[in-house]
Write an enzyme that holds these catalytic residues in place. Structure first.
Site, PDB file in Angstrom:
ATOM      1  N   ILE A   1       5.479  -1.580   7.358  1.00 39.96           N
ATOM      2  CA  ILE A   1       4.248  -1.000   6.810  1.00 39.96           C
ATOM      3  C   ILE A   1       3.063  -1.847   7.292  1.00 39.96           C
ATOM      4  O   ILE A   1       2.521  -2.657   6.536  1.00 39.96           O
ATOM      5  CB  ILE A   1       4.310  -0.917   5.273  1.00 39.96           C
ATOM      6  CG1 ILE A   1       5.567  -0.164   4.829  1.00 39.96           C
ATOM      7  CG2 ILE A   1       3.062  -0.242   4.725  1.00 39.96           C
ATOM      8  CD1 ILE A   1       5.743  -0.029   3.332  1.00 39.96           C
ATOM      9  N   PRO A   2       2.676  -1.666   8.563  1.00 39.58           N
ATOM     10  CA  PRO A   2       1.536  -2.435   9.082  1.00 39.58           C
ATOM     11  C   PRO A   2       0.241  -2.091   8.345  1.00 39.58           C
ATOM     12  O   PRO A   2      -0.026  -0.922   8.056  1.00 39.58           O
ATOM     13  CB  PRO A   2       1.438  -2.014  10.550  1.00 39.58           C
ATOM     14  CG  PRO A   2       2.729  -1.342  10.867  1.00 39.58           C
ATOM     15  CD  PRO A   2       3.252  -0.802   9.577  1.00 39.58           C
ATOM     16  N   HIS A   3      -0.529  -3.134   8.048  1.00 35.85           N
ATOM     17  CA  HIS A   3      -1.823  -2.946   7.384  1.00 35.85           C
ATOM     18  C   HIS A   3      -2.696  -4.152   7.704  1.00 35.85           C
ATOM     19  O   HIS A   3      -2.211  -5.151   8.215  1.00 35.85           O
ATOM     20  CB  HIS A   3      -1.638  -2.770   5.877  1.00 35.85           C
ATOM     21  CG  HIS A   3      -0.873  -3.873   5.225  1.00 35.85           C
ATOM     22  ND1 HIS A   3       0.510  -3.978   5.315  1.00 35.85           N
ATOM     23  CD2 HIS A   3      -1.271  -4.942   4.505  1.00 35.85           C
ATOM     24  CE1 HIS A   3       0.904  -5.053   4.651  1.00 35.85           C
ATOM     25  NE2 HIS A   3      -0.157  -5.660   4.153  1.00 35.85           N
ATOM     26  N   GLY A   4      -3.963  -4.031   7.392  1.00 32.89           N
ATOM     27  CA  GLY A   4      -4.913  -5.092   7.725  1.00 32.89           C
ATOM     28  C   GLY A   4      -4.841  -6.279   6.781  1.00 32.89           C
ATOM     29  O   GLY A   4      -4.167  -6.246   5.755  1.00 32.89           O
TER      30      GLY A   4
END
Length: 145
Positions: free
Chosen positions: A62-65
């Site tokens: 779950i890539p996120h900033g």
């Protein structure tokens, strides 16, 4: 008018990606191209990945900033990318489902908890991988919209 958190434009099925960086970029670019985030958000997603892997187990990442990337978020949104051949996220962690998240304010926490419920069931992850239909993925994540 607020955008849908997850629309058909935010889903790419059966993609081939060569590595973790390409996978994170690809997932983030969907959010950029559809007006959810500024381009700088993708760099923050990569920065986040260097700090701590966004691999969650069960072939999911779950890539996120990073925390300081909130200013780059225009609207809360998700992107979903399936990679049937998998992408190596390091330490023999193979990712086949990527879910990019951009949350306005604290909305990402609510979205994350809803996604976690869907992804906690391995059969849902298999459904995501097996489907040929973006509508089916939207139905699975319907709670998020």
């Amino acid at each position: 008018m607020t955008k849908e958190v997850l629309s058909k434009d935010n889903i790419d099925l059966n993609v081939t990606l060569s590595g973790k960086e390409e996978a994170v970029r690809y997932t983030g670019e969907i959010l950029v191209n559809n007006g959810y985030v500024e381009a700088s958000y993708v760099d923050k997603m990569l920065e986040r990945e260097e700090l701590t892997s966004t691999f969650m187990g069960n072939n999911v990442a779950i890539p996120h900033g990073t925390e300081d990337s909130k200013g780059s978020v225009i609207e809360t949104g998700l992107s979903v990318v399936t990679v049937p051949d998998g992408v190596d996220f390091g330490d023999e962690n193979i990712v086949k489902v990527l879910i990019g998240i951009a949350g306005k304010g604290d909305e990402h926490l609510e979205v994350l908890s809803k996604i976690a419920i869907v992804l906690s069931e391995e059969e849902n992850i298999q459904k995501i991988l097996d489907t040929k239909s973006k509508e089916e993925i939207i139905r699975l994540f319907d709670e998020v919209n």
